[in-house]
Design an enzyme around this catalytic site. Structure first.
Site, short mmCIF file in Angstrom:
data_model
loop_
_atom_site.label_atom_id
_atom_site.label_comp_id
_atom_site.label_asym_id
_atom_site.label_seq_id
_atom_site.Cartn_x
_atom_site.Cartn_y
_atom_site.Cartn_z
N ASP A 1 0.73 -1.20 -0.21
CA ASP A 1 -0.01 -0.14 0.05
C ASP A 1 0.88 1.37 -0.03
OD1 ASP A 1 -2.67 -1.10 -0.19
OD2 ASP A 1 -2.60 -1.51 2.04
N ASP B 1 -5.93 -5.02 -5.87
CA ASP B 1 -5.33 -3.60 -5.51
C ASP B 1 -4.01 -2.94 -6.04
OD1 ASP B 1 -7.12 -5.42 -3.89
OD2 ASP B 1 -7.55 -3.82 -2.42
N1 GLY Z 1 -7.29 -1.88 -0.79
C1 GLY Z 1 -8.44 -2.43 0.29
C2 GLY Z 1 -9.72 -2.07 -0.30
O1 GLY Z 1 -10.02 -1.92 -1.57
O2 GLY Z 1 -10.66 -2.06 0.25
#
Ligand code: GLY
Length: 401
Positions: free
Chosen positions: A121, A183
């Protein structure tokens, strides 16, 4: 030319001008709404005894009116979105007070550039904050922070598999030896950027490898994605595709698909490789053809509770932002189709989903993690981030027409 043709042509010109002007007014009005809400949020945050530039707005749950805050730590994946909202709002409002706030909240994330990678992230955290800050100010300190963070992110790359490890914590917890989540496609942008601005070709190669391997394994025959792809660390082989935040392994989780559409659109923009454009079209078409009439998806396209399932405004905002770019890169019918769909999504978000006087966020009705019963029908900061990003793109397009 006969009079009849002249009248027809004049009407077409008039109609086009009216449509463009109404699109423009709507986008400008929405930006002004975002600015008003941002000011309200800042006032709300500053009135609280726990105010600190290290505490970031994360969500406002249903029936609440105040932001729930999260400390900016390496584990809090959403901490870069609020600084990002402030940067976008500064870009469009030119309000210097907002810029000052953006700088202070952004500075709370500096530690990430010299902290070992907790997970993938880092892109969301540092590119939404410092990335926008650098784009708008050219501050050389910001550039260094982004470059260092991109280097840190590459420590998660497994060359045998060819992708980044998204969640090191789940290697043991869930026995997912090398896991890559969809993601993670969003976090390739910081690598492409750093490759270009830091003259660091290996970062480009890592991003391309991640996109290529994911393209091969992360999608089902209908072009919906798995949330998680699990690979064997030693052989690099794809083991299985599963969900984490979606309804089932076979279903289409709306935000996951939105991340995929956005991610592959960025890959095309950064590489000019037509295979990514073609793939982004397929992903977008799989999503568009299953949308409900207002074009705001239910949290998962396959939840059997539909139409009584919660919506996900965040997925709509992410997709709208991606589709505006995808439209720019596409030709003929696709160009028109994506731009019309994006404008409709944004208009519906603005007219039907905005928070107005209920709370100071931009949007209501996002779904964070339905299977965990978390953040359902809530205002969530990343919905606001992609909404203002997309509205800004729409306003810019309208002003150029
Ligand atoms: N990256 C986590 C979500 O999209 O909730």
């Amino acid at each position: 030319m006969t009079n009849r043709i002249l009248i027809y042509l004049s009407l077409v010109v008039l109609f086009t001008a009216c449509t463009k002007s109404s699109e423009n007014n709507f986008a400008e009005e929405a930006l002004s709404y975002c600015h008003t809400q941002t000011l309200k949020s800042i006032a709300q945050l500053k009135s609280r005894p726990d105010f600190s530039y290290h505490m970031m707005p994360r969500n406002i749950l249903k029936n609440e009116t105040e932001w729930n805050l999260r400390k900016a730590t390496k584990e809090e994946w959403t901490a870069g979105f609020w600084p990002g909202v402030l940067w976008y709002d500064y870009e469009f409002s030119k309000d210097e007070n907002i810029r000052a706030e953006a700088e202070k909240f952004t500075a709370s994330l500096e530690f990430l550039s010299h902290t070992p990678a907790y997970d993938h992230d880092l892109g969301f955290l540092v590119f939404c904050s410092y990335g926008n800050g650098y784009r708008l100010t050219g501050n050389p300190v910001y550039k260094e922070i982004i470059l260092k963070t991109a280097d840190t992110l590459t420590t998660l790359f497994n060359p045998i598999v060819g992708t980044l490890l998204s969640w090191p914590r789940e290697v043991q917890n869930r026995q997912w030896p090398h896991n890559t989540i969809i993601d993670n496609m969003m976090n390739l942008e910081i690598l492409f950027w750093a490759a270009k601005h830091g003259e660091n070709k290996p970062l480009y190669d890592i991003a391309v490898s991640h996109a290529d391997v994911s393209m091969q394994h992360h999608f089902k025959p209908d072009y919906s994605c798995y949330h998680v792809a699990v690979y064997d660390t030693i052989t690099g082989e794809f083991m299985k595709g599963v969900t984490h935040q979606g309804y089932s392994d076979a279903s289409m989780w709306a935000r996951g698909q939105a991340w995929a559409i956005y991610g592959y659109t960025v890959c095309y923009r950064e590489t000019n490789d037509p295979k990514y454009l073609d793939f982004a079209h397929k992903l977008a078409d799989a999503y568009l053809r299953r949308l409900p009439a207002d074009k705001i998806p239910f949290w998962d396209f396959d939840d059997p509770a539909i139409p009584n399932a919660p919506r996900d405004a965040s997925a709509a905002a992410i997709t709208a932002s991606a589709l505006l770019d995808l439209s720019d890169f596409s030709k003929d019918d696709k160009k028109q189709e994506y731009s019309t769909a994006a404008a409709e999504m944004l208009r519906n978000l603005y007219t039907q989903y905005r928070s107005k006087h209920i709370n100071p966020s931009f949007l209501l009705h996002s779904t964070g993690h339905k299977p965990a019963n978390s953040e359902i029908d809530a205002s969530i900061i990343y919905a606001d981030y992609y909404f203002i990003e997309a509205i800004g793109k729409l306003a810019l397009r309208s002003s150029k027409l």
